[in-house]
Write a protein that holds these residues in place. Structure first.
Motif, short mmCIF file in Angstrom:
data_model
loop_
_atom_site.label_atom_id
_atom_site.label_comp_id
_atom_site.label_asym_id
_atom_site.label_seq_id
_atom_site.Cartn_x
_atom_site.Cartn_y
_atom_site.Cartn_z
N VAL A 92 0.85 -1.20 0.00
CA VAL A 92 0.00 0.00 0.00
C VAL A 92 0.88 1.24 0.00
O VAL A 92 1.53 1.58 0.99
N MET A 93 0.93 1.92 -1.14
CA MET A 93 1.79 3.10 -1.32
C MET A 93 1.09 4.06 -2.27
O MET A 93 0.24 3.65 -3.05
N TRP A 94 1.43 5.34 -2.16
CA TRP A 94 0.81 6.32 -3.06
C TRP A 94 1.63 7.59 -3.14
O TRP A 94 2.44 7.87 -2.26
N VAL A 95 1.41 8.33 -4.23
CA VAL A 95 2.07 9.61 -4.41
C VAL A 95 1.13 10.71 -3.92
O VAL A 95 -0.07 10.66 -4.12
N GLU A 110 9.64 14.06 -9.94
CA GLU A 110 9.89 14.00 -8.51
C GLU A 110 8.53 13.89 -7.82
O GLU A 110 7.58 14.57 -8.20
N VAL A 111 8.44 13.02 -6.82
CA VAL A 111 7.18 12.80 -6.11
C VAL A 111 7.42 12.75 -4.61
O VAL A 111 8.50 12.38 -4.14
N VAL A 112 6.38 13.14 -3.87
CA VAL A 112 6.33 12.82 -2.45
C VAL A 112 5.63 11.48 -2.36
O VAL A 112 4.49 11.33 -2.83
N PHE A 113 6.32 10.49 -1.84
CA PHE A 113 5.86 9.11 -1.89
C PHE A 113 5.56 8.62 -0.48
O PHE A 113 6.35 8.78 0.44
N ASN A 114 4.39 8.01 -0.31
CA ASN A 114 3.94 7.48 0.98
C ASN A 114 3.78 5.97 0.89
O ASN A 114 3.33 5.46 -0.15
N ALA A 115 4.09 5.28 1.97
CA ALA A 115 3.88 3.84 2.01
C ALA A 115 3.63 3.38 3.44
O ALA A 115 4.31 3.85 4.37
N PHE A 116 2.66 2.49 3.60
CA PHE A 116 2.49 1.83 4.89
C PHE A 116 3.45 0.66 4.93
O PHE A 116 3.41 -0.22 4.05
N VAL A 117 4.32 0.66 5.93
CA VAL A 117 5.42 -0.30 5.98
C VAL A 117 5.46 -0.96 7.36
O VAL A 117 5.40 -0.26 8.38
N PRO A 118 5.58 -2.29 7.42
CA PRO A 118 5.71 -2.95 8.72
C PRO A 118 7.06 -2.62 9.36
O PRO A 118 8.06 -2.43 8.65
N LEU A 140 3.89 4.78 8.66
CA LEU A 140 3.79 5.50 7.40
C LEU A 140 5.16 6.08 7.08
O LEU A 140 5.69 6.90 7.84
N LEU A 141 5.76 5.62 6.00
CA LEU A 141 7.04 6.12 5.53
C LEU A 141 6.78 7.13 4.42
O LEU A 141 6.17 6.79 3.40
N ARG A 142 7.23 8.36 4.63
CA ARG A 142 7.04 9.42 3.63
C ARG A 142 8.41 9.94 3.22
O ARG A 142 9.25 10.23 4.08
N ARG A 143 8.65 10.07 1.91
CA ARG A 143 9.92 10.62 1.45
C ARG A 143 9.77 11.11 0.01
O ARG A 143 8.79 10.80 -0.66
N THR A 144 10.75 11.86 -0.44
CA THR A 144 10.74 12.36 -1.81
C THR A 144 11.58 11.43 -2.68
O THR A 144 12.69 11.04 -2.31
N LEU A 145 11.04 11.10 -3.83
CA LEU A 145 11.73 10.24 -4.78
C LEU A 145 11.86 10.96 -6.13
O LEU A 145 10.94 11.66 -6.55
N GLU A 164 15.99 7.85 -4.01
CA GLU A 164 15.42 8.47 -2.82
C GLU A 164 16.27 9.62 -2.30
O GLU A 164 17.49 9.53 -2.26
N ASP A 165 15.60 10.70 -1.91
CA ASP A 165 16.25 11.78 -1.16
C ASP A 165 16.22 11.37 0.30
O ASP A 165 15.21 11.51 0.98
#
Length: 198
Positions: A92-95, A110-118, A140-145, A164-165
């Motif tokens: 489960v991830m999204w921009v 370039e995107v701000v990328f979100n993902a639910f991560v265990p 929730l892991l958020r970062r710029t890619l 990844e930045d």
């Protein structure tokens, strides 16, 4: 809808507005492929995005995230990668924000990328600001890619090059009620996928 579900479902709203201003048939096809790829990916329907009408027979992915580089060369390795994400409950991830430039060779942006991560996927060093709990807990892991996706002459994806930045990485401990499960993601995106099917 929960806190993140609206943003999740409308992740490609900006891209759709961009498509309205593009007349070049090849550029439109590339961006439509990207949109469909993204929706299928996070709905857990990776076999469809790897079909011969969307992806070349020998894709090549270069993923540079979390201080690690992963090279996936060929369909077997790419399928294995998607299967590992499914098994780890990390699909489960999204921009949230994206700025994309498209040309005849593909697109970059370039995107701000979100993902639910265990928790285990983040590593112990990731928890300097928050206290890690149950290994099954989701963050929730958020970062710029930054990324480059090349396409072949038929408008099929050749691969993903993702960078990844590291300084942008942010780990958020969400309310469990706000976590989007894989099953819920598939349910939410099914109408969107049906809408954009060729």
């Amino acid at each position: 809808m929960s806190r993140y579900e609206h943003e999740f479902v409308t992740m490609f709203a900006g891209l759709e507005k961009q498509l309205e201003g593009i007349d070049n048939p090849r550029h439109r096809a590339i961006l439509k492929n990207y949109r469909r790829h993204g929706l299928l990916e996070v709905a857990g329907r990776y076999k469809e995005l790897l079909a011969p009408d969307m992806t070349v027979e020998h894709p090549h992915y270069r993923l540079h995230e979390g201080g690690q580089s992963i090279i996936l060369d060929g369909m077997e390795q790419v399928v294995g990668f998607y299967e590992s994400l499914m098994a780890a409950n990390a699909i489960v991830m999204w921009v949230a924000e994206q700025d994309i430039a498209v040309n005849d060779h593909g697109f970059s942006g370039e995107v701000v990328f979100n993902a639910f991560v265990p928790a285990p996927m983040l590593g112990e060093s990731a928890f300097s600001d928050i206290r890690a709990g149950d290994p099954g807990e989701m963050y929730l892991l958020r970062r710029t890619l930054a990324f480059v996706w090349p396409y072949d002459e038929r408008g099929r994806l050749i691969g993903e090059h993702v960078y990844e930045d590291g300084a942008s990485r942010e780990i958020i401990q969400p309310d469990p009620a706000d976590v989007i499960t894989a099953a819920r993601a598939a349910e939410l995106l099914a109408p969107e996928i049906d809408r954009v099917l060729p």
